[in-house]
Design a protein around this motif. Sequence first.
Motif, PDB file in Angstrom:
ATOM      1  N   MET A   1      60.327  78.061   4.711  1.00  0.00           N
ATOM      2  CA  MET A   1      60.709  77.357   5.927  1.00  0.00           C
ATOM      3  C   MET A   1      59.556  76.475   6.387  1.00  0.00           C
ATOM      4  O   MET A   1      58.435  76.971   6.559  1.00  0.00           O
ATOM      5  CB  MET A   1      61.071  78.362   7.025  1.00  0.00           C
ATOM      6  CG  MET A   1      62.139  79.367   6.618  1.00  0.00           C
ATOM      7  SD  MET A   1      62.649  80.464   7.947  1.00  0.00           S
ATOM      8  CE  MET A   1      61.129  81.367   8.232  1.00  0.00           C
ATOM      9  N   THR A   2      59.829  75.200   6.560  1.00  0.00           N
ATOM     10  CA  THR A   2      58.813  74.265   7.015  1.00  0.00           C
ATOM     11  C   THR A   2      59.319  73.518   8.249  1.00  0.00           C
ATOM     12  O   THR A   2      60.494  73.576   8.583  1.00  0.00           O
ATOM     13  CB  THR A   2      58.461  73.255   5.911  1.00  0.00           C
ATOM     14  OG1 THR A   2      59.620  72.479   5.600  1.00  0.00           O
ATOM     15  CG2 THR A   2      57.978  73.960   4.654  1.00  0.00           C
ATOM     16  N   SER A   3      58.408  72.817   8.904  1.00  0.00           N
ATOM     17  CA  SER A   3      58.746  72.052  10.111  1.00  0.00           C
ATOM     18  C   SER A   3      59.568  72.884  11.082  1.00  0.00           C
ATOM     19  O   SER A   3      60.595  72.438  11.600  1.00  0.00           O
ATOM     20  CB  SER A   3      59.513  70.784   9.728  1.00  0.00           C
ATOM     21  OG  SER A   3      58.758  69.975   8.861  1.00  0.00           O
ATOM     22  N   LEU A   4      59.104  74.079  11.324  1.00  0.00           N
ATOM     23  CA  LEU A   4      59.867  75.010  12.140  1.00  0.00           C
ATOM     24  C   LEU A   4      59.974  74.532  13.585  1.00  0.00           C
ATOM     25  O   LEU A   4      59.043  73.923  14.136  1.00  0.00           O
ATOM     26  CB  LEU A   4      59.235  76.395  12.086  1.00  0.00           C
ATOM     27  CG  LEU A   4      59.538  77.160  10.785  1.00  0.00           C
ATOM     28  CD1 LEU A   4      58.563  78.294  10.579  1.00  0.00           C
ATOM     29  CD2 LEU A   4      60.965  77.675  10.795  1.00  0.00           C
ATOM     30  N   LYS A   5      61.138  74.823  14.174  1.00  0.00           N
ATOM     31  CA  LYS A   5      61.441  74.431  15.539  1.00  0.00           C
ATOM     32  C   LYS A   5      61.738  75.676  16.368  1.00  0.00           C
ATOM     33  O   LYS A   5      62.077  76.730  15.817  1.00  0.00           O
ATOM     34  CB  LYS A   5      62.665  73.516  15.556  1.00  0.00           C
ATOM     35  CG  LYS A   5      62.574  72.314  14.645  1.00  0.00           C
ATOM     36  CD  LYS A   5      63.881  71.551  14.631  1.00  0.00           C
ATOM     37  CE  LYS A   5      63.828  70.363  13.679  1.00  0.00           C
ATOM     38  NZ  LYS A   5      65.108  69.615  13.641  1.00  0.00           N
ATOM     39  N   SER A   6      61.674  75.541  17.668  1.00  0.00           N
ATOM     40  CA  SER A   6      61.948  76.682  18.535  1.00  0.00           C
ATOM     41  C   SER A   6      63.354  77.224  18.314  1.00  0.00           C
ATOM     42  O   SER A   6      63.585  78.438  18.415  1.00  0.00           O
ATOM     43  CB  SER A   6      61.751  76.294  19.995  1.00  0.00           C
ATOM     44  OG  SER A   6      62.597  75.216  20.347  1.00  0.00           O
ATOM     45  N   GLU A   7      64.274  76.330  17.982  1.00  0.00           N
ATOM     46  CA  GLU A   7      65.656  76.767  17.759  1.00  0.00           C
ATOM     47  C   GLU A   7      65.837  77.537  16.453  1.00  0.00           C
ATOM     48  O   GLU A   7      66.935  78.041  16.178  1.00  0.00           O
ATOM     49  CB  GLU A   7      66.619  75.579  17.814  1.00  0.00           C
ATOM     50  CG  GLU A   7      66.226  74.399  16.959  1.00  0.00           C
ATOM     51  CD  GLU A   7      65.493  73.327  17.755  1.00  0.00           C
ATOM     52  OE1 GLU A   7      64.596  73.686  18.556  1.00  0.00           O
ATOM     53  OE2 GLU A   7      65.801  72.132  17.552  1.00  0.00           O
ATOM     54  N   ASP A   8      64.801  77.621  15.633  1.00  0.00           N
ATOM     55  CA  ASP A   8      64.856  78.449  14.434  1.00  0.00           C
ATOM     56  C   ASP A   8      64.555  79.912  14.745  1.00  0.00           C
ATOM     57  O   ASP A   8      64.671  80.775  13.866  1.00  0.00           O
ATOM     58  CB  ASP A   8      63.854  77.952  13.380  1.00  0.00           C
ATOM     59  CG  ASP A   8      64.203  76.578  12.851  1.00  0.00           C
ATOM     60  OD1 ASP A   8      63.277  75.759  12.682  1.00  0.00           O
ATOM     61  OD2 ASP A   8      65.403  76.316  12.595  1.00  0.00           O
ATOM     62  N   THR A   9      64.165  80.190  15.961  1.00  0.00           N
ATOM     63  CA  THR A   9      63.866  81.564  16.363  1.00  0.00           C
ATOM     64  C   THR A   9      65.111  82.431  16.252  1.00  0.00           C
ATOM     65  O   THR A   9      66.155  82.110  16.831  1.00  0.00           O
ATOM     66  CB  THR A   9      63.342  81.596  17.806  1.00  0.00           C
ATOM     67  OG1 THR A   9      62.093  80.903  17.874  1.00  0.00           O
ATOM     68  CG2 THR A   9      63.151  83.029  18.279  1.00  0.00           C
ATOM     69  N   ALA A  10      64.999  83.504  15.476  1.00  0.00           N
ATOM     70  CA  ALA A  10      66.141  84.384  15.224  1.00  0.00           C
ATOM     71  C   ALA A  10      65.693  85.542  14.343  1.00  0.00           C
ATOM     72  O   ALA A  10      64.580  85.539  13.814  1.00  0.00           O
ATOM     73  CB  ALA A  10      67.263  83.617  14.527  1.00  0.00           C
ATOM     74  N   VAL A  11      66.592  86.493  14.179  1.00  0.00           N
ATOM     75  CA  VAL A  11      66.418  87.516  13.145  1.00  0.00           C
ATOM     76  C   VAL A  11      67.082  86.978  11.881  1.00  0.00           C
ATOM     77  O   VAL A  11      68.242  86.562  11.922  1.00  0.00           O
ATOM     78  CB  VAL A  11      67.048  88.853  13.557  1.00  0.00           C
ATOM     79  CG1 VAL A  11      66.929  89.861  12.416  1.00  0.00           C
ATOM     80  CG2 VAL A  11      66.395  89.389  14.822  1.00  0.00           C
TER      81      VAL A  11
END
Length: 125
Positions: free
Chosen positions: A82-92
């Motif tokens: 996972m690259t260029s991670l965003k806050s909306e990628d926050t999850a289990v």
Amino acid sequence: VQLQASGGGLVQPGGSLRLSCAASVRTFGAFNMGWFRQAPGKERDFVAAISWRGSDPSYGDSVKGRFTISKDNGNDAAYLQMTSLKSEDTAVYYCVAARGPFGTNRYSPDYYEHWGQGTQVTVSS
């Protein structure tokens, strides 16, 4: 089949993480693999999937161009870079596995008969 996901953690926006999924099964090479994720209060979403051969990858629209799924049949493992991670990628994030035809059913959580325990990914500054 037991799936053990690892590699989650806290990362800043724009950062990278690599999730791993270790499988305890003799016939790992026969399994199509995938990743789903679920954020608090939201439905479980498709992230990525790859065929038993380690080919024909598919991605959810929100992660295309940023995430890469791979499968290592020699080591009975699958990965999600996972690259260029965003806050909306926050999850289990859940590692999943299934045998059988790898068609449009790959996008449905109902297709996958085996699920790992999940690993938390938090993207925050």
